[in-house]
Design a protein around this motif. Structure first.
Motif, PDB file in Angstrom:
ATOM      1  N   LYS A  71       0.835  -1.213   0.000  1.00  0.00           N
ATOM      2  CA  LYS A  71       0.000   0.000   0.000  1.00  0.00           C
ATOM      3  C   LYS A  71       0.864   1.256   0.000  1.00  0.00           C
ATOM      4  CE  LYS A  71      -4.112   1.968   0.389  1.00  0.00           C
ATOM      5  NZ  LYS A  71      -5.142   1.831  -0.675  1.00  0.00           N
ATOM      6  N   GLU A  72       1.911   1.248   0.821  1.00  0.00           N
ATOM      7  CA  GLU A  72       2.802   2.399   0.886  1.00  0.00           C
ATOM      8  C   GLU A  72       3.519   2.617  -0.448  1.00  0.00           C
ATOM      9  OE1 GLU A  72       6.412   4.120   3.743  1.00  0.00           O
ATOM     10  OE2 GLU A  72       5.968   1.978   3.736  1.00  0.00           O
ATOM     11  N   ALA A  73       3.918   1.522  -1.088  1.00  0.00           N
ATOM     12  CA  ALA A  73       4.595   1.632  -2.386  1.00  0.00           C
ATOM     13  C   ALA A  73       3.680   2.251  -3.428  1.00  0.00           C
ATOM     14  CB  ALA A  73       5.067   0.247  -2.845  1.00  0.00           C
ATOM     15  N   LEU A  74       2.418   1.869  -3.420  1.00  0.00           N
ATOM     16  CA  LEU A  74       1.454   2.442  -4.364  1.00  0.00           C
ATOM     17  C   LEU A  74       1.265   3.932  -4.115  1.00  0.00           C
ATOM     18  CD1 LEU A  74      -1.223  -0.391  -4.537  1.00  0.00           C
ATOM     19  CD2 LEU A  74       0.099   0.496  -6.457  1.00  0.00           C
ATOM     20  N   LYS A  75       1.238   4.337  -2.849  1.00  0.00           N
ATOM     21  CA  LYS A  75       1.060   5.757  -2.515  1.00  0.00           C
ATOM     22  C   LYS A  75       2.258   6.589  -2.967  1.00  0.00           C
ATOM     23  CE  LYS A  75      -1.983   5.368   1.543  1.00  0.00           C
ATOM     24  NZ  LYS A  75      -2.073   5.558   3.013  1.00  0.00           N
ATOM     25  N   LYS A  76       3.451   6.026  -2.840  1.00  0.00           N
ATOM     26  CA  LYS A  76       4.664   6.786  -3.160  1.00  0.00           C
ATOM     27  C   LYS A  76       4.906   6.910  -4.651  1.00  0.00           C
ATOM     28  CE  LYS A  76       7.168   6.228   1.139  1.00  0.00           C
ATOM     29  NZ  LYS A  76       8.330   5.659   1.829  1.00  0.00           N
ATOM     30  N   GLY A  77       4.365   5.983  -5.432  1.00  0.00           N
ATOM     31  CA  GLY A  77       4.466   6.120  -6.870  1.00  0.00           C
ATOM     32  C   GLY A  77       5.608   5.338  -7.499  1.00  0.00           C
ATOM     33  N   TYR A  84       7.764   1.259  -7.002  1.00  0.00           N
ATOM     34  CA  TYR A  84       7.097   0.091  -7.594  1.00  0.00           C
ATOM     35  C   TYR A  84       7.952  -1.175  -7.517  1.00  0.00           C
ATOM     36  CZ  TYR A  84       3.493   3.217  -9.496  1.00  0.00           C
ATOM     37  OH  TYR A  84       2.465   4.116  -9.641  1.00  0.00           O
ATOM     38  N   GLY A  85       9.253  -1.000  -7.375  1.00  0.00           N
ATOM     39  CA  GLY A  85      10.114  -2.163  -7.201  1.00  0.00           C
ATOM     40  C   GLY A  85       9.764  -2.970  -5.966  1.00  0.00           C
ATOM     41  N   ILE A  86       9.197  -2.315  -4.938  1.00  0.00           N
ATOM     42  CA  ILE A  86       8.775  -3.024  -3.726  1.00  0.00           C
ATOM     43  C   ILE A  86       7.627  -3.975  -4.043  1.00  0.00           C
ATOM     44  CG2 ILE A  86       7.797  -2.743  -1.408  1.00  0.00           C
ATOM     45  CD1 ILE A  86       9.267  -0.024  -1.296  1.00  0.00           C
ATOM     46  N   LEU A  87       6.728  -3.569  -4.932  1.00  0.00           N
ATOM     47  CA  LEU A  87       5.640  -4.469  -5.356  1.00  0.00           C
ATOM     48  C   LEU A  87       6.217  -5.704  -6.033  1.00  0.00           C
ATOM     49  CD1 LEU A  87       3.191  -1.817  -6.850  1.00  0.00           C
ATOM     50  CD2 LEU A  87       2.932  -3.009  -4.668  1.00  0.00           C
ATOM     51  N   ILE A  88       7.217  -5.513  -6.878  1.00  0.00           N
ATOM     52  CA  ILE A  88       7.871  -6.635  -7.553  1.00  0.00           C
ATOM     53  C   ILE A  88       8.558  -7.529  -6.527  1.00  0.00           C
ATOM     54  CG2 ILE A  88       9.754  -7.249  -9.132  1.00  0.00           C
ATOM     55  CD1 ILE A  88       9.006  -4.720 -10.744  1.00  0.00           C
ATOM     56  N   SER A 142      -5.593   0.198 -10.816  1.00  0.00           N
ATOM     57  CA  SER A 142      -6.204   1.535 -10.863  1.00  0.00           C
ATOM     58  C   SER A 142      -5.220   2.658 -10.553  1.00  0.00           C
ATOM     59  CB  SER A 142      -7.388   1.613  -9.883  1.00  0.00           C
ATOM     60  OG  SER A 142      -6.951   1.399  -8.548  1.00  0.00           O
ATOM     61  N   HIS A 143      -4.145   2.356  -9.798  1.00  0.00           N
ATOM     62  CA  HIS A 143      -3.187   3.400  -9.437  1.00  0.00           C
ATOM     63  C   HIS A 143      -2.033   3.528 -10.422  1.00  0.00           C
ATOM     64  CE1 HIS A 143      -5.268   3.208  -5.564  1.00  0.00           C
ATOM     65  NE2 HIS A 143      -4.664   4.327  -5.236  1.00  0.00           N
ATOM     66  N   ILE A 144      -1.689   2.428 -11.078  1.00  0.00           N
ATOM     67  CA  ILE A 144      -0.527   2.448 -11.974  1.00  0.00           C
ATOM     68  C   ILE A 144      -0.997   2.623 -13.413  1.00  0.00           C
ATOM     69  CG2 ILE A 144       1.442   1.131 -12.846  1.00  0.00           C
ATOM     70  CD1 ILE A 144       1.610  -0.213 -10.115  1.00  0.00           C
ATOM     71  N   HIS A 145      -0.473   3.636 -14.040  1.00  0.00           N
ATOM     72  CA  HIS A 145      -0.853   3.921 -15.423  1.00  0.00           C
ATOM     73  C   HIS A 145       0.391   3.814 -16.303  1.00  0.00           C
ATOM     74  CE1 HIS A 145      -4.697   5.297 -13.856  1.00  0.00           C
ATOM     75  NE2 HIS A 145      -4.022   6.030 -12.979  1.00  0.00           N
ATOM     76  N   GLY A 146       0.195   3.410 -17.519  1.00  0.00           N
ATOM     77  CA  GLY A 146       1.331   3.350 -18.433  1.00  0.00           C
ATOM     78  C   GLY A 146       1.925   1.967 -18.543  1.00  0.00           C
ATOM     79  N   ILE A 147       3.211   1.930 -18.891  1.00  0.00           N
ATOM     80  CA  ILE A 147       3.841   0.703 -19.348  1.00  0.00           C
ATOM     81  C   ILE A 147       4.042  -0.339 -18.241  1.00  0.00           C
ATOM     82  CG2 ILE A 147       5.011   1.848 -21.263  1.00  0.00           C
ATOM     83  CD1 ILE A 147       7.537   1.936 -19.577  1.00  0.00           C
ATOM     84  N   ASP A 148       4.067   0.069 -16.985  1.00  0.00           N
ATOM     85  CA  ASP A 148       4.347  -0.888 -15.907  1.00  0.00           C
ATOM     86  C   ASP A 148       3.123  -1.700 -15.483  1.00  0.00           C
ATOM     87  OD1 ASP A 148       7.020  -0.132 -15.696  1.00  0.00           O
ATOM     88  OD2 ASP A 148       6.586   1.454 -14.253  1.00  0.00           O
ATOM     89  N   ARG A 149       1.934  -1.214 -15.816  1.00  0.00           N
ATOM     90  CA  ARG A 149       0.727  -1.800 -15.238  1.00  0.00           C
ATOM     91  C   ARG A 149       0.538  -3.271 -15.592  1.00  0.00           C
ATOM     92  NH1 ARG A 149      -4.910   1.251 -15.608  1.00  0.00           N
ATOM     93  NH2 ARG A 149      -4.466   1.212 -17.841  1.00  0.00           N
ATOM     94  N   LYS A 150       0.694  -3.635 -16.856  1.00  0.00           N
ATOM     95  CA  LYS A 150       0.413  -5.002 -17.282  1.00  0.00           C
ATOM     96  C   LYS A 150       1.280  -6.004 -16.528  1.00  0.00           C
ATOM     97  CE  LYS A 150      -0.415  -5.728 -21.659  1.00  0.00           C
ATOM     98  NZ  LYS A 150      -0.243  -5.975 -23.130  1.00  0.00           N
ATOM     99  N   LEU A 151       2.585  -5.714 -16.422  1.00  0.00           N
ATOM    100  CA  LEU A 151       3.491  -6.620 -15.725  1.00  0.00           C
ATOM    101  C   LEU A 151       3.157  -6.705 -14.241  1.00  0.00           C
ATOM    102  CD1 LEU A 151       6.094  -8.376 -15.574  1.00  0.00           C
ATOM    103  CD2 LEU A 151       7.349  -6.247 -15.116  1.00  0.00           C
ATOM    104  N   LEU A 152       2.946  -5.555 -13.605  1.00  0.00           N
ATOM    105  CA  LEU A 152       2.731  -5.543 -12.157  1.00  0.00           C
ATOM    106  C   LEU A 152       1.419  -6.205 -11.755  1.00  0.00           C
ATOM    107  CD1 LEU A 152       4.163  -2.020 -11.322  1.00  0.00           C
ATOM    108  CD2 LEU A 152       5.137  -4.216 -10.717  1.00  0.00           C
ATOM    109  N   VAL A 153       0.358  -5.983 -12.520  1.00  0.00           N
ATOM    110  CA  VAL A 153      -0.907  -6.662 -12.223  1.00  0.00           C
ATOM    111  C   VAL A 153      -0.737  -8.178 -12.336  1.00  0.00           C
ATOM    112  CG1 VAL A 153      -3.280  -7.051 -13.007  1.00  0.00           C
ATOM    113  CG2 VAL A 153      -2.392  -4.723 -12.862  1.00  0.00           C
TER     114      VAL A 153
END
Length: 314
Positions: free
Chosen positions: A93-99, A103-107, A139-150
């Protein structure tokens, strides 16, 4: 102890990761007003002289930085005390808020946890935030990273040891061709690459990693120019190398506060998992033990707590 030595000790107590509570208590606590004024005058990086009004005031930027250092020990204790599922959910959640910078933390969470651990984090996320990780990432990530991260946070990988070597070889070739043709089709838009990285077991991907090097002569992550895909491969195939790199970056003195926070995150989340292997890899990569590096860089209760955690794995 002479005043100059005390002055140096207090300056040192404020320098690094965390603070030296003992020095602050035994030295700063006993100084009289004149000694405290001398301290302010002799530390222009902490205090700004107001010549018109004849007093020294704190540098506001330093105060903000020190607030982070004082709570570093508290944050480590709180994270350590949490159920691992809650911990990962809150980190996500914190990683999503920070932007994007986080995002590497999500990975890291999606790719270094077992299938059950990731599923547990997803359950805890439901409990804490009344949303799913998947929908918040989408819903929070837009652009090229979204497909991989989802795809990564939605995964539930096979955890067994069985691997079809022919399939691993074939997929290594698929990755090699995708990287060679990246000028025609960006890797972030390649559904086959995302499918392989997001669904295959770690044992399978380690075989893919091995066959890729046989094909290309280089490690897969070396040929990937996209940071998110590079982090994904490292977390899935060589996690101890990945964590060692994160720790080394976090142990530098003049780094961003968010990078510094990685020190707590990695040690707390890996202390019961693979800290012994991480310590070995860190030593191999940097020629110094992780324990020594923490002793040189961290301060006070925070340092003692980190050293206690890294000693758990032997």
């Amino acid at each position: 102890m002479a005043f100059n030595q005390e002055l140096e000790a207090i300056t040192h107590a404020f320098s690094g990761h965390g603070v030296d509570e003992k020095s602050l208590t035994t030295i700063l606590g006993k100084w009289n007003p004149l000694e405290r004024e001398l301290y302010r005058k002799n530390t222009p990086h902490f205090f700004v002289e107001d010549h018109e009004r004849k007093f020294q005031r704190w540098n506001d930027h330093c105060v903000r930085l020190l607030k982070h250092e004082f709570v570093r020990f508290k944050n480590a204790v709180v994270l350590w005390s949490m159920h691992p599922w809650e911990r990962d959910a809150r980190l996500a959640k914190e990683a999503l808020k920070k932007g994007p910078s986080s995002y590497g933390i999500l990975i890291e969470i999606a790719c270094t946890r077992s299938s059950e651990e990731l599923l547990g984090a997803r359950k805890a996320y439901h409990s804490l935030f009344d949303h799913s990780i998947e929908e918040d990432v989408a819903s929070h990530i837009h652009g090229i990273d979204r497909k991989l991260l989802v795809a990564l946070v939605s995964a539930y990988r096979y955890e067994g040891s069985k691997v079809k070597d022919d399939t691993a070889k074939s997929e290594a070739k698929t990755l090699s061709n995708a990287i060679k043709n990246v000028h025609k089709k960006p890797i972030v838009e390649d559904d086959e690459v995302i499918r392989i990285l997001a669904t295959r077991s770690k044992a399978h991907l380690q075989q893919v990693h091995k066959h890729y090097k046989e094909i290309s002569g280089k490690n897969l992550e070396e040929d990937l120019n996209d940071l998110r895909f590079k982090e994904t491969v490292e977390c899935l195939c060589t996690p101890q190398v990945y964590f060692s790199k994160v720790l080394d970056a976090s142990l530098k003195i003049d780094v961003d506060k968010n990078i510094k926070k990685s020190l707590t995150r990695v040690i707390v989340t890996r202390a019961d998992i693979d800290m012994k292997e991480i310590k070995g890899e860190y030593n191999n990569l940097y020629g110094v033990s992780l324990q020594q590096k923490i002793e040189e860089t961290a301060k006070g209760n925070y340092k003692d707590f980190l050293l206690t955690l890294i000693a758990r794995g032997g």
